[in-house]
Design a protein around this motif. Structure first.
Motif, mmCIF file in Angstrom:
data_model
loop_
_atom_site.group_PDB
_atom_site.id
_atom_site.type_symbol
_atom_site.label_atom_id
_atom_site.label_comp_id
_atom_site.label_asym_id
_atom_site.label_seq_id
_atom_site.Cartn_x
_atom_site.Cartn_y
_atom_site.Cartn_z
ATOM 1 N N GLU A 133 0.829 -1.199 0.000
ATOM 2 C CA GLU A 133 0.000 0.000 0.000
ATOM 3 C C GLU A 133 0.866 1.253 0.000
ATOM 4 O O GLU A 133 1.798 1.385 0.790
ATOM 5 N N LEU A 134 0.530 2.192 -0.901
ATOM 6 C CA LEU A 134 1.161 3.509 -0.936
ATOM 7 C C LEU A 134 0.056 4.559 -0.938
ATOM 8 O O LEU A 134 -0.859 4.504 -1.764
ATOM 9 N N ARG A 135 0.129 5.502 -0.008
ATOM 10 C CA ARG A 135 -0.871 6.564 0.095
ATOM 11 C C ARG A 135 -0.236 7.904 -0.255
ATOM 12 O O ARG A 135 0.897 8.188 0.161
ATOM 13 N N VAL A 136 -0.999 8.720 -0.983
ATOM 14 C CA VAL A 136 -0.532 10.056 -1.370
ATOM 15 C C VAL A 136 -1.634 11.057 -1.074
ATOM 16 O O VAL A 136 -2.785 10.855 -1.498
ATOM 17 N N ALA A 137 -1.308 12.118 -0.346
ATOM 18 C CA ALA A 137 -2.248 13.225 -0.132
ATOM 19 C C ALA A 137 -1.930 14.321 -1.133
ATOM 20 O O ALA A 137 -0.760 14.555 -1.466
ATOM 21 N N PHE A 138 -2.959 15.005 -1.606
ATOM 22 C CA PHE A 138 -2.801 16.015 -2.642
ATOM 23 C C PHE A 138 -2.979 17.393 -2.013
ATOM 24 O O PHE A 138 -4.084 17.769 -1.610
ATOM 25 N N VAL A 139 -1.870 18.126 -1.934
ATOM 26 C CA VAL A 139 -1.820 19.367 -1.167
ATOM 27 C C VAL A 139 -1.318 20.497 -2.057
ATOM 28 O O VAL A 139 -0.313 20.354 -2.760
ATOM 29 N N SER A 140 -2.019 21.618 -2.010
ATOM 30 C CA SER A 140 -1.594 22.829 -2.711
ATOM 31 C C SER A 140 -1.800 24.019 -1.790
ATOM 32 O O SER A 140 -2.862 24.162 -1.182
ATOM 33 N N ARG A 141 -0.782 24.827 -1.639
ATOM 34 C CA ARG A 141 -0.843 26.010 -0.770
ATOM 35 C C ARG A 141 -1.248 25.643 0.662
ATOM 36 O O ARG A 141 -2.015 26.352 1.308
ATOM 37 N N GLY A 142 -0.778 24.500 1.111
ATOM 38 C CA GLY A 142 -1.058 24.079 2.469
ATOM 39 C C GLY A 142 -2.440 23.499 2.689
ATOM 40 O O GLY A 142 -2.798 23.182 3.830
ATOM 41 N N VAL A 163 8.061 6.264 -5.104
ATOM 42 C CA VAL A 163 7.486 7.096 -4.042
ATOM 43 C C VAL A 163 7.794 8.567 -4.308
ATOM 44 O O VAL A 163 6.928 9.444 -4.181
ATOM 45 N N ARG A 164 9.031 8.865 -4.707
ATOM 46 C CA ARG A 164 9.405 10.253 -5.005
ATOM 47 C C ARG A 164 8.632 10.789 -6.199
ATOM 48 O O ARG A 164 8.191 11.946 -6.209
ATOM 49 N N THR A 165 8.459 9.957 -7.206
ATOM 50 C CA THR A 165 7.701 10.384 -8.392
ATOM 51 C C THR A 165 6.283 10.778 -8.016
ATOM 52 O O THR A 165 5.762 11.808 -8.471
ATOM 53 N N LEU A 166 5.644 9.969 -7.175
ATOM 54 C CA LEU A 166 4.261 10.266 -6.789
ATOM 55 C C LEU A 166 4.189 11.444 -5.834
ATOM 56 O O LEU A 166 3.216 12.213 -5.863
ATOM 57 N N ALA A 167 5.201 11.623 -5.004
ATOM 58 C CA ALA A 167 5.213 12.797 -4.119
ATOM 59 C C ALA A 167 5.218 14.086 -4.938
ATOM 60 O O ALA A 167 4.587 15.080 -4.553
ATOM 61 N N ARG A 168 5.880 14.076 -6.073
ATOM 62 C CA ARG A 168 5.930 15.270 -6.921
ATOM 63 C C ARG A 168 4.582 15.591 -7.560
ATOM 64 O O ARG A 168 4.350 16.701 -8.015
ATOM 65 N N GLN A 169 3.687 14.619 -7.576
ATOM 66 C CA GLN A 169 2.371 14.864 -8.183
ATOM 67 C C GLN A 169 1.369 15.443 -7.184
ATOM 68 O O GLN A 169 0.242 15.762 -7.563
ATOM 69 N N SER A 170 1.768 15.594 -5.936
ATOM 70 C CA SER A 170 0.821 16.060 -4.925
ATOM 71 C C SER A 170 0.213 17.407 -5.294
ATOM 72 O O SER A 170 -1.010 17.574 -5.294
ATOM 73 N N ARG A 171 1.049 18.385 -5.607
ATOM 74 C CA ARG A 171 0.524 19.714 -5.921
ATOM 75 C C ARG A 171 -0.295 19.737 -7.210
ATOM 76 O O ARG A 171 -1.439 20.225 -7.210
ATOM 77 N N PRO A 172 0.217 19.232 -8.350
ATOM 78 C CA PRO A 172 -0.598 19.314 -9.577
ATOM 79 C C PRO A 172 -1.906 18.535 -9.488
ATOM 80 O O PRO A 172 -2.925 18.974 -10.027
ATOM 81 N N ILE A 173 -1.913 17.393 -8.804
ATOM 82 C CA ILE A 173 -3.166 16.651 -8.672
ATOM 83 C C ILE A 173 -4.111 17.394 -7.738
ATOM 84 O O ILE A 173 -5.327 17.438 -7.970
#
Length: 389
Positions: A133-142, A163-173
Motif C-alpha cells: 500500500e502507498l498513500r498520497v495526499a494532494f496538497v496545494s498552498r497548504g 514514491v518520489r515520483t508520486l510525491a511530486r504529483q501532490s501539488r498538480p493533482i
C-alpha cells in the motif's frame, strides 16, 4: 509502452487539470497517467475537506472492478478504513500525510517492514490480497483536496524512486481536484431547503431520519459507492469523529464538514446526544449558507485565506480604503490581493468577479421564480458582515 519519468507525468497532470473534469472522470484519467510511470494494480480515491481533513468522498471503482472487493464486502472494508482514520491510531492516516512536507506514506516503510502492525493491514489489506500500500495526499498552498491509496497485490513493493515520483504529483493533482470541485458544485438548488437530521445507532444503522434529510442524503449518496447506502460516506465520517470526541477527556469542537455535491455545497454537523444509547450519533445536514459556499468556491479557485477576505469585501461593495482599514493592510496590498483574485478566477474587475462567483448563488432562485424577502432580495442573501474563512 514506454514509461514516463516524473517530469513527463507532472506535465501531463497539469494539462489534465486545465480541463476541469467531473470527479469520477478525473480519477480515471489520473489513474491512467499514473500507470504510465508506476505500476498500480488498483487505486482508491478519496476527497478531503481542506479545512478539517476529514474524508468527504470515496471512489473504489477499481477495487470493485478488478475483483479485490465484492459489493457485499465493501461496507466492512469501509468500516475498517474509517476506523483506521478516526477510531484508533494507525499508520499513514490521511490527515497525518497531508501535514507532511512530502505527503506520501509507504506502509512497509512506516511499519519498519512489519505491515501486520497496522490494524488496517490485518482487517482489510491482507484479507483482500492487497499487501502493498502507498498513500498520497494532494496538497496545494497548504490545503489538502484529496488523497489516493495505490495497491499492489504482489511484489515488488513500491520503490523509493516511485514514491518520489508520486510525491511530486501532490501539488498538480491537488489543483486538478480543486478545479473539479468547481464543476461538481457549480449547480445550486439549495434555496428553500430546510435542515434535516439523521440519528445513527452504534452500528451506523439509521434509527431516525427527518423528511428534509431524505433528499439531502440522496444528494450525498453521490459522494460514495452505492453499496454504502443508505448512509453516505460523509455522514459516516462526521459520526466517527463525534464518537471519538465523546470518548476524549478534552473533546474537540463539534465535527463538521462542507461537502460539494452536484446540487451545491452541504454542511454536516455531528454530536453524541446526552442520555442517548452508547454509540448513537445525531447528524444535522443542511445546505451551506451563502457565506460558507462562496468562501469554498473562492478557495476552489485557489485563493489564499487573505485573498478570500479581500475578495469577499471587495465584491460586496466595500471600498479599498475601508478594506485596508478593516484588515490592517495598506491600500496597495489590498489592490495586489484583488489582482491575484482576478487572475485566479479569470476575471478583470470586481463586477466580473461578483458575476462569476456570487451569481451562481442566485441563478436557481431566479429560474424557479422564488419570491423576494422582506427586504426585496432573493434568498439566500449575501451579507458583507460574514466573510468566508
Amino acid at each position: 509502452m514506454a514509461g514516463w519519468d516524473a517530469d513527463r507525468l507532472t506535465r501531463e497532470v497539469e494539462r489534465l487539470a486545465l480541463r476541469g473534469l467531473p470527479r469520477d472522470q478525473l480519477h480515471a484519467e489520473l489513474a491512467a497517467r499514473i500507470r504510465r510511470a508506476v505500476r498500480v494494480d488498483a487505486a482508491c480515491w478519496h476527497g478531503l475537506d481542506p479545512r478539517t481533513l476529514l474524508m468527504t468522498t470515496a471512489d473504489p471503482v477499481e477495487l470493485l472492478g478488478k475483483g479485490y472487493l465484492a459489493p457485499e464486502d465493501e461496507p466492512a472494508a469501509a468500516r475498517a478504513v474509517l476506523a483506521s482514520e478516526y477510531d484508533r491510531d494507525d499508520f499513514n492516516g490521511f490527515a497525518v500525510l497531508a501535514r507532511r512536507r512530502a505527503p506520501v506514506g509507504l506502509l512497509s516503510e512506516s511499519t519498519r517492514g512489519r505491515p501486520e502492525r497496522s490494524a488496517r493491514f490485518r482487517e482489510y489489506l491482507a484479507p483482500h490480497d492487497l499487501p502493498y500500500e502507498l498513500r498520497v495526499a494532494f496538497v496545494s498552498r497548504g490545503r489538502a483536496w484529496g488523497c489516493v491509496v495505490l495497491h499492489r497485490s504482489d511484489g515488488p513493493d513500491f520503490s523509493t524512486q516511485e514514491v518520489r515520483t508520486l510525491a511530486r504529483q501532490s501539488r498538480p493533482i491537488a489543483e486538478a481536484l480543486r478545479a473539479s470541485l468547481r464543476v461538481d458544485a457549480a449547480l445550486r438548488d439549495d434555496h428553500g431547503h430546510a435542515p434535516g437530521m439523521v440519528l445513527l445507532g452504534r452500528r451506523n444503522e439509521i434509527q431516525l431520519v427527518t423528511p428534509p434529510a431524505e433528499a439531502l442524503l440522496d444528494r450525498l449518496g453521490g459522494q460514495s459507492p452505492a453499496t454504502l447506502e443508505p448512509v453516505p460516506l460523509p455522514v459516516l465520517t462526521v459520526a466517527a469523529m463525534a464518537r471519538r470526541n465523546s470518548r476524549s477527556d478534552a473533546p474537540g469542537p463539534v465535527p463538521s464538514l462542507q461537502v460539494p455535491t452536484g446540487g451545491g455545497w452541504l454542511s454536516l454537523h455531528a454530536a453524541v446526544p446526552r442520555g442517548a444509547d452508547h454509540g448513537n450519533v445525531a447528524v444535522v445536514i443542511q445546505p451551506a449558507g451563502a457565506g460558507a459556499s462562496v468562501g469554498l468556491e473562492l478557495e476552489a479557485y485557489g485563493l489564499t485565506g487573505r485573498e478570500r477576505e479581500v475578495a469577499w469585501l471587495g465584491v460586496t461593495g466595500v471600498s479599498t480604503a475601508t478594506i485596508a482599514e478593516q484588515l490592517s493592510l495598506s491600500p496597495w496590498t489590498v489592490q495586489d490581493h484583488l489582482k491575484a483574485a482576478f487572475e485566479k478566477t479569470g476575471t478583470h474587475s470586481r463586477r466580473e468577479l461578483r458575476s462569476k462567483v456570487f451569481y451562481e448563488e442566485y441563478l436557481p432562485a431566479i429560474g424557479s421564480h422564488a419570491p423576494l424577502d422582506a427586504g426585496g432580495s432573493l434568498i439566500p442573501r449575501v451579507s458583507s458582515r460574514t466573510p468566508p474563512t
